[in-house]
Motif scaffolding. Structure first.
Motif, PDB file in Angstrom:
ATOM      1  N   ASP A 125      40.843  59.095  47.406  1.00 15.56           N
ATOM      2  CA  ASP A 125      39.921  57.985  47.159  1.00 15.56           C
ATOM      3  C   ASP A 125      39.145  58.185  45.858  1.00 15.56           C
ATOM      4  OD1 ASP A 125      38.715  55.570  47.692  1.00 15.56           O
ATOM      5  OD2 ASP A 125      37.130  56.441  48.932  1.00 15.56           O
ATOM      6  N   GLY A 126      38.722  57.089  45.293  1.00 19.53           N
ATOM      7  CA  GLY A 126      37.927  57.102  44.078  1.00 19.53           C
ATOM      8  C   GLY A 126      37.499  55.692  43.748  1.00 19.53           C
ATOM      9  N   ASP A 127      36.830  55.545  42.626  1.00 20.12           N
ATOM     10  CA  ASP A 127      36.310  54.258  42.204  1.00 20.12           C
ATOM     11  C   ASP A 127      37.343  53.545  41.346  1.00 20.12           C
ATOM     12  OD1 ASP A 127      34.904  52.083  41.316  1.00 20.12           O
ATOM     13  OD2 ASP A 127      33.531  53.225  40.041  1.00 20.12           O
ATOM     14  N   PRO A 128      37.897  52.420  41.803  1.00 22.51           N
ATOM     15  CA  PRO A 128      38.855  51.700  40.975  1.00 22.51           C
ATOM     16  C   PRO A 128      38.294  51.299  39.618  1.00 22.51           C
ATOM     17  CG  PRO A 128      38.924  50.874  43.223  1.00 22.51           C
ATOM     18  CD  PRO A 128      37.739  51.796  43.137  1.00 22.51           C
ATOM     19  N   GLY A 129      36.991  51.060  39.569  1.00 28.95           N
ATOM     20  CA  GLY A 129      36.378  50.665  38.305  1.00 28.95           C
ATOM     21  C   GLY A 129      36.360  51.765  37.264  1.00 28.95           C
ATOM     22  N   SER A 130      36.629  53.011  37.681  1.00 23.57           N
ATOM     23  CA  SER A 130      36.614  54.130  36.740  1.00 23.57           C
ATOM     24  C   SER A 130      37.957  54.339  36.048  1.00 23.57           C
ATOM     25  CB  SER A 130      36.222  55.419  37.471  1.00 23.57           C
ATOM     26  OG  SER A 130      37.263  55.812  38.374  1.00 23.57           O
ATOM     27  N   VAL A 131      38.984  53.591  36.458  1.00 24.48           N
ATOM     28  CA  VAL A 131      40.338  53.835  35.960  1.00 24.48           C
ATOM     29  C   VAL A 131      40.561  53.155  34.615  1.00 24.48           C
ATOM     30  CG1 VAL A 131      42.796  53.423  36.407  1.00 24.48           C
ATOM     31  CG2 VAL A 131      41.280  54.128  38.267  1.00 24.48           C
ATOM     32  N   ASP A 132      41.108  53.919  33.663  1.00 22.90           N
ATOM     33  CA  ASP A 132      41.604  53.353  32.418  1.00 22.90           C
ATOM     34  C   ASP A 132      43.056  52.956  32.669  1.00 22.90           C
ATOM     35  OD1 ASP A 132      42.590  52.730  29.921  1.00 22.90           O
ATOM     36  OD2 ASP A 132      42.156  54.686  29.015  1.00 22.90           O
ATOM     37  N   GLU A 133      43.311  51.674  32.831  1.00 23.93           N
ATOM     38  CA  GLU A 133      44.635  51.241  33.251  1.00 23.93           C
ATOM     39  C   GLU A 133      45.703  51.462  32.188  1.00 23.93           C
ATOM     40  OE1 GLU A 133      44.763  47.449  35.157  1.00 23.93           O
ATOM     41  OE2 GLU A 133      43.515  48.150  36.815  1.00 23.93           O
ATOM     42  N   GLU A 192      35.323  44.281  43.131  1.00 27.20           N
ATOM     43  CA  GLU A 192      34.873  45.671  43.037  1.00 27.20           C
ATOM     44  C   GLU A 192      35.894  46.634  43.640  1.00 27.20           C
ATOM     45  OE1 GLU A 192      31.189  48.512  44.655  1.00 27.20           O
ATOM     46  OE2 GLU A 192      31.103  46.326  44.900  1.00 27.20           O
ATOM     47  N   ASN A 193      36.478  46.247  44.766  1.00 24.82           N
ATOM     48  CA  ASN A 193      37.373  47.168  45.463  1.00 24.82           C
ATOM     49  C   ASN A 193      38.810  47.135  44.956  1.00 24.82           C
ATOM     50  OD1 ASN A 193      35.892  48.624  47.723  1.00 24.82           O
ATOM     51  ND2 ASN A 193      35.189  46.525  48.023  1.00 24.82           N
ATOM     52  N   THR A 194      39.097  46.230  44.009  1.00 25.96           N
ATOM     53  CA  THR A 194      40.420  46.209  43.375  1.00 25.96           C
ATOM     54  C   THR A 194      40.323  46.500  41.884  1.00 25.96           C
ATOM     55  OG1 THR A 194      40.341  43.809  42.991  1.00 25.96           O
ATOM     56  CG2 THR A 194      41.334  44.576  45.066  1.00 25.96           C
ATOM     57  N   GLY A 195      39.197  47.055  41.449  1.00 26.74           N
ATOM     58  CA  GLY A 195      39.050  47.412  40.046  1.00 26.74           C
ATOM     59  C   GLY A 195      39.155  46.229  39.108  1.00 26.74           C
TER      60      GLY A 195
END
Length: 419
Positions: A125-133, A192-195
């Motif tokens: 688990d982690g924060d989707p918003g933190s991902v550099d796609e 928020e939950n899908t980044g």
């Protein structure tokens, strides 16, 4: 079974012995269980139930892919399974029996097995918003979220709420569905939950909604061995109708699990930490839309596959897909469950499923994969007597505008294509 109680937006909630520690406000507020935490369950405690859920997810996935076999599709059977499992937790009598039979839910320990799977995946688990796609993480990030949005003043069964808290770790949000801002709040939760990959709920907003069950899944993972962009070049791709297009094709020699069977050849292209992308190529002239039995054949075949070095040529793709699940699930056999008189008494008397849909998307490129999905099941409250007949104008029809006193037809017409 404890009886239902009324949820009031301006007061803290107490449900039987389960105290929910939050108070309503003008914006949706997460209601969390006070002194009730999610149970810790291991998958090996209920192996038969977990296996049944795996099979159920493939059954759902086969039906979802078959609904539009000529389209680019991306679905999340796991997301659909979570939403339907939460709905099943509130079903009773013949509705519960129908869901179990049609979906293949285990006879016992369904909720515990769902909880165990969620717990197993929490290590990623982690924060989707933190991902550099543009640069997917080397350690896969898998984020699942369950959310229940309840209309203020709607009676909701205590045992149902407790099951959601104990087995699904599900937040409960108090909202006012008569206020259009509720749609914005649900969209914000999904975003928020899908980044940010999914910005809107897949079911259209309806002020008559009384309860929404939502699940989101977000995955970001880098390949164990990335593709070299220098090796990506235009290549031919033959369409189902025999036409040929040119598209960007990635290339690498991959060491991967490989097997073939009756009508298929498959490869498990690895990410890190035990995740992989299973690529299934049907025999020439055959459809890639496999039924549940064929999917089971592939799964069993790949379990006895062998490591091989494979010269892989794979197109890049970036697809989005939205699907109405009401039509699909009724077609599978959930006629009572999704009809006008189901038994969802453990949730709240008189509720019926008014909408169900999923939206998913995926991006596959040289560095890895990003994918997201949201499944939504909405419920409304029946305030009218159940109709004796249902008329669905889903094929060409005629219309007439009649003057009542004279019976004269002011207009006559046909609708052959309503677009």
């Amino acid at each position: 079974m404890a009886g239902p109680r009324r949820i009031v937006a301006t007061a803290c909630i107490a449900v039987a012995a389960l105290t929910l520690g939050a108070c309503g406000s003008s914006s949706p507020e997460l209601v969390v269980a006070d002194n009730v935490t999610r149970a810790v369950v291991q998958v090996d405690e209920h192996p038969e139930a977990a296996a049944s859920l795996r099979n159920a997810s493939f059954r759902l996935g086969a039906a979802m892919l078959a609904a539009n076999p000529n389209d680019n599709s991306v679905t999340s059977p796991v997301s659909a399974l979570y939403a339907l499992s939460m709905l099943r937790a509130g079903a009773a009598t013949t509705t519960a029996a129908e869901m179990d039979e049609v979906l293949g839910f285990p006879a016992a320990h369904r909720d515990e097995a769902m909880n165990a799977l969620l717990g197993l995946w929490e290590q990623y688990d982690g924060d989707p918003g933190s991902v550099d796609e543009d640069n997917p993480p080397s350690a896969p990030l898998l984020h699942l979220a369950n959310g229940i949005f309840i209309d203020e003043g709607q009676p909701v069964g205590a045992e149902f709420l407790q099951t959601l808290a104990v087995q699904y770790g599900s937040g409960v949000y108090q909202v006012d569905y008569s206020d259009r801002s509720t749609a914005e709040a649900i969209n914000s939760w999904i975003n928020e939950n899908t980044g940010g990959r999914i910005e809107e709920a897949p079911v259209d907003y309806d002020p008559d909604t009384r309860l929404s069950l939502l699940n989101t899944v977000y995955l970001a993972a880098a390949w164990q061995t990335p593709f070299d962009p220098a090796d990506t070049a235009s290549g031919s791709f033959t369409l189902a109708d025999g036409g040929v297009i040119e598209t960007d094709m990635m290339r690498q020699v991959a060491l991967a699990n490989y097997a073939s069977g009756d009508g298929w050849t498959a490869l498990d292209l690895p990410y890190n930490d035990g995740f992989y992308l299973r690529l299934v190529l049907p025999d020439e002239g055959e459809s890639p839309v496999l039924n549940a039995n064929q999917l089971a054949d592939v799964r069993v075949g790949m379990e006895s596959g062998a490591q091989a070095e494979v010269a892989l040529v794979l197109p890049k793709w970036d697809h989005t897909y939205r699907q109405d699940l009401l039509v699909l699930l009724r077609g599978m056999g959930l006629t009572e469950t999704l009809g006008t008189a189901p038994d969802f008494g453990p949730i709240s008397p008189g509720l019926f499923v008014s909408g169900a849909a999923q939206e998913a998307n995926i991006t596959v490129a040289e560095k890895g994969t990003i994918a997201a999905a949201v499944t939504q099941i909405d419920m409304a409250e029946s305030g009218l007597a159940m109709p004796d007949i249902e008329l669905v104008l889903d094929r060409p029809f005629q219309y007439q505008i009649i003057h009542g006193e004279t019976g004269m037809p002011l207009f006559l017409g046909t609708v052959m294509d309503p677009r």
